[in-house]
Design an enzyme around this catalytic site. Structure first.
Site, PDB file in Angstrom:
ATOM      1  N   CYS A   1     -18.330 -24.693  -7.575  1.00  0.00           N
ATOM      2  CA  CYS A   1     -18.587 -25.771  -6.391  1.00  0.00           C
ATOM      3  C   CYS A   1     -20.089 -25.962  -5.635  1.00  0.00           C
ATOM      4  O   CYS A   1     -20.797 -24.826  -5.409  1.00  0.00           O
ATOM      5  CB  CYS A   1     -17.646 -24.809  -5.136  1.00  0.00           C
ATOM      6  SG  CYS A   1     -17.771 -25.662  -3.522  1.00  0.00           S
TER       7      CYS A   1
ATOM      8  N   CYS B   1     -35.251 -42.192 -21.938  1.00  0.00           N
ATOM      9  CA  CYS B   1     -36.799 -42.091 -22.295  1.00  0.00           C
ATOM     10  C   CYS B   1     -37.153 -40.452 -21.882  1.00  0.00           C
ATOM     11  O   CYS B   1     -37.876 -39.862 -22.679  1.00  0.00           O
ATOM     12  CB  CYS B   1     -37.710 -42.842 -21.820  1.00  0.00           C
ATOM     13  SG  CYS B   1     -37.749 -44.490 -22.416  1.00  0.00           S
TER      14      CYS B   1
ATOM     15  N   ASP C   1     -16.390 -46.974  -7.932  1.00  0.00           N
ATOM     16  CA  ASP C   1     -16.110 -45.638  -7.848  1.00  0.00           C
ATOM     17  C   ASP C   1     -14.558 -45.595  -8.221  1.00  0.00           C
ATOM     18  O   ASP C   1     -13.882 -46.351  -8.251  1.00  0.00           O
ATOM     19  CB  ASP C   1     -16.376 -45.063  -6.611  1.00  0.00           C
ATOM     20  CG  ASP C   1     -16.497 -43.588  -6.510  1.00  0.00           C
ATOM     21  OD1 ASP C   1     -17.708 -43.060  -5.873  1.00  0.00           O
ATOM     22  OD2 ASP C   1     -15.734 -42.727  -6.950  1.00  0.00           O
TER      23      ASP C   1
ATOM     24  N   LYS D   1     -12.272 -44.504  -2.544  1.00  0.00           N
ATOM     25  CA  LYS D   1     -13.655 -44.472  -1.733  1.00  0.00           C
ATOM     26  C   LYS D   1     -13.906 -46.039  -1.640  1.00  0.00           C
ATOM     27  O   LYS D   1     -14.473 -46.287  -0.525  1.00  0.00           O
ATOM     28  CB  LYS D   1     -14.620 -43.762  -2.524  1.00  0.00           C
ATOM     29  CG  LYS D   1     -14.330 -42.156  -2.412  1.00  0.00           C
ATOM     30  CD  LYS D   1     -15.470 -41.459  -3.011  1.00  0.00           C
ATOM     31  CE  LYS D   1     -15.092 -39.914  -3.011  1.00  0.00           C
ATOM     32  NZ  LYS D   1     -16.369 -39.266  -3.637  1.00  0.00           N
TER      33      LYS D   1
HETATM   34  P1  ATP Z   1     -18.290 -33.431  -5.246  1.00  0.00           P
HETATM   35  O1  ATP Z   1     -17.855 -33.146  -6.552  1.00  0.00           O
HETATM   36  O2  ATP Z   1     -19.717 -32.556  -4.737  1.00  0.00           O
HETATM   37  O3  ATP Z   1     -17.138 -32.820  -4.090  1.00  0.00           O
HETATM   38  P2  ATP Z   1     -18.438 -36.353  -5.036  1.00  0.00           P
HETATM   39  O4  ATP Z   1     -17.543 -36.177  -6.316  1.00  0.00           O
HETATM   40  O5  ATP Z   1     -18.030 -36.940  -4.148  1.00  0.00           O
HETATM   41  O6  ATP Z   1     -18.595 -34.870  -4.490  1.00  0.00           O
HETATM   42  P3  ATP Z   1     -21.015 -37.357  -4.875  1.00  0.00           P
HETATM   43  O7  ATP Z   1     -22.356 -36.732  -5.216  1.00  0.00           O
HETATM   44  O8  ATP Z   1     -20.961 -37.123  -3.118  1.00  0.00           O
HETATM   45  O9  ATP Z   1     -19.985 -36.421  -5.261  1.00  0.00           O
HETATM   46  O10 ATP Z   1     -20.808 -38.848  -5.028  1.00  0.00           O
HETATM   47  C1  ATP Z   1     -20.750 -39.045  -6.516  1.00  0.00           C
HETATM   48  C2  ATP Z   1     -19.960 -40.288  -6.709  1.00  0.00           C
HETATM   49  O11 ATP Z   1     -20.183 -40.970  -7.937  1.00  0.00           O
HETATM   50  C3  ATP Z   1     -18.529 -39.686  -6.504  1.00  0.00           C
HETATM   51  O12 ATP Z   1     -17.889 -40.603  -5.343  1.00  0.00           O
HETATM   52  C4  ATP Z   1     -17.915 -39.810  -7.685  1.00  0.00           C
HETATM   53  O13 ATP Z   1     -16.682 -40.422  -7.708  1.00  0.00           O
HETATM   54  C5  ATP Z   1     -18.622 -41.187  -8.462  1.00  0.00           C
HETATM   55  N1  ATP Z   1     -18.885 -41.450  -9.850  1.00  0.00           N
HETATM   56  C6  ATP Z   1     -19.307 -40.125 -10.674  1.00  0.00           C
HETATM   57  N2  ATP Z   1     -19.008 -40.576 -11.958  1.00  0.00           N
HETATM   58  C7  ATP Z   1     -18.416 -41.790 -11.850  1.00  0.00           C
HETATM   59  C8  ATP Z   1     -18.263 -42.940 -13.073  1.00  0.00           C
HETATM   60  N3  ATP Z   1     -18.429 -42.579 -14.291  1.00  0.00           N
HETATM   61  N4  ATP Z   1     -17.676 -44.180 -12.724  1.00  0.00           N
HETATM   62  C9  ATP Z   1     -17.481 -44.263 -11.270  1.00  0.00           C
HETATM   63  N5  ATP Z   1     -17.949 -43.517 -10.215  1.00  0.00           N
HETATM   64  C10 ATP Z   1     -18.460 -42.307 -10.536  1.00  0.00           C
HETATM   65 ZN    ZN Z   2     -35.951 -45.421 -22.937  1.00  0.00          ZN
END
Ligand code: ATP
Ligand code: ZN
Length: 305
Positions: A216, A195, A67, A90
């Site tokens: 949001c 796919c 993350d 995180k």
């Molecule tokens: P919100 O945006 O709704 O406040 P969030 O960003 O914590 O919440 P969640 O759905 O709880 O979203 O968790 C998704 C997680 O995936 C997040 O902690 C985000 O940082 C992580 N994430 C998203 N895209 C990537 C990426 N490209 N590389 C690493 N981690 C990612």
């Molecule tokens: Zn495919």
């Protein structure tokens, strides 16, 4: 009877005895195998952090956590993170809590964005690393769980897993927080994420337009907890081979590749998704060709059993 046998077992304070009881009760043949498995979790947010905690409490061998984000106060309507962890990455906050809960789990954390060139390379090499179990076939992990919240990140996981021929599971919760899905992806055998993007199929909403800048999104700890629970239950079934076990390696325990969840109706639709021969992902097409070659032998092995 079986029930009397159970009551004869000594109840002790070791958390593993409750898990080993799955074996005595005939649910799992060899629970201890859980120590051999490595699971990579991409996205340690509302779903990924809870999945990580569940696997940690189940005694998984090794967890790889990815993350790029930090813990925010806005995350407190979800499970897992605590207010005093606000400001920590995180990955650091999760490693802290998980190693406290179960120090036996080998934790590796990666604070990176998997959609950048450098991040993707580190992601790929970490999945290839076999130091935990040098004799393991295939990549260095047994399963990748995608718990991210955007299309680009899911496409990056899809690319990595198609290239590595790596089985993975995708998960997601809708923007209105009342529905979600999990999907099992086996390169060449099932549809890959390119796919047929699952959210489009499951909810009729194109996910590329779903995560909008400045909007949001709603979120509920309940829906995220249900989706994390479904995801980890399927992970345990896949790794420990229980549930509806069909006689060969993969696909066991699953009568569907895509499982939806609608909390307003308590509705759990399931469906199977075959690969698309016109998929835009070149690595997917390569895996599809390979699968067509091994499929007759695997089908024959099933009939022979
Ligand atoms: P919100 O945006 O709704 O406040 P969030 O960003 O914590 O919440 P969640 O759905 O709880 O979203 O968790 C998704 C997680 O995936 C997040 O902690 C985000 O940082 C992580 N994430 C998203 N895209 C990537 C990426 N490209 N590389 C690493 N981690 C990612
Ligand atoms: Zn495919």
């Amino acid at each position: 009877t079986k029930v009397q046998d159970m009551s004869a077992e000594v109840v002790d304070s070791n958390p593993y005895s409750r898990l080993m009881a799955l074996q005595r009760m005939g649910i799992v043949d060899n629970y201890e195998r859980i120590r051999d498995f490595s699971v990579a979790i991409v996205g340690i947010g509302g779903v990924g952090s809870v999945a990580a905690e569940m696997l940690t409490r189940c005694g998984i061998g090794r967890l790889l956590l990815y993350d790029y984000d930090k813990v925010e106060l806005a995350n407190m309507n979800r499970l897992f993170f605590r207010p005093e962890q606000v400001g920590m990455t995180k990955t650091d906050a999760a490693s802290q809590t998980l190693s406290d809960i179960n120090p036996d789990v080998v934790l590796e954390s990666f604070t990176l964005n998997i959609t950048t060139v450098q991040g993707f390379e580190t992601f790929m090499s970490s999945l290839r690393n076999k130091s935990f179990r040098p004799n393991k076939e295939g990549s260095g992990v047994d399963l990748v769980l995608s718990c991210v919240d955007n299309y680009e990140a899911r496409m990056a996981v899809n690319q990595a897993c198609n290239e590595l021929n790596q089985t993975w599971m995708e998960s997601g919760v809708s923007e209105d927080a009342v529905s979600g899905h999990i999907q099992l992806l086996i390169p060449g055998e099932t549809a890959c994420f390119a796919c047929a993007p699952p959210l489009v199929v499951a909810s009729g909403v194109d996910e590329r337009t779903l995560k909008r800048e400045g909007v949001c999104a709603a979120s509920l700890p309940t829906t995220m907890g249900v989706v994390a629970g479904l995801l980890v239950q399927n992970t345990l079934k896949l790794l420990l081979q229980f549930g509806q076990v069909s006689p060969y390696l993969i696909g066991f325990g699953f009568n569907a590749w895509l499982q939806g969840y609608n909390s307003l109706k308590d509705f759990f639709p399931t469906m199977e998704m075959r690969p698309n021969p016109q998929c835009s992902n070149a690595a997917c097409l390569e895996r599809q060709k390979e699968y067509l070659i091994v499929k007759p032998a695997r089908d024959a092995a099933i009939i022979a059993k």
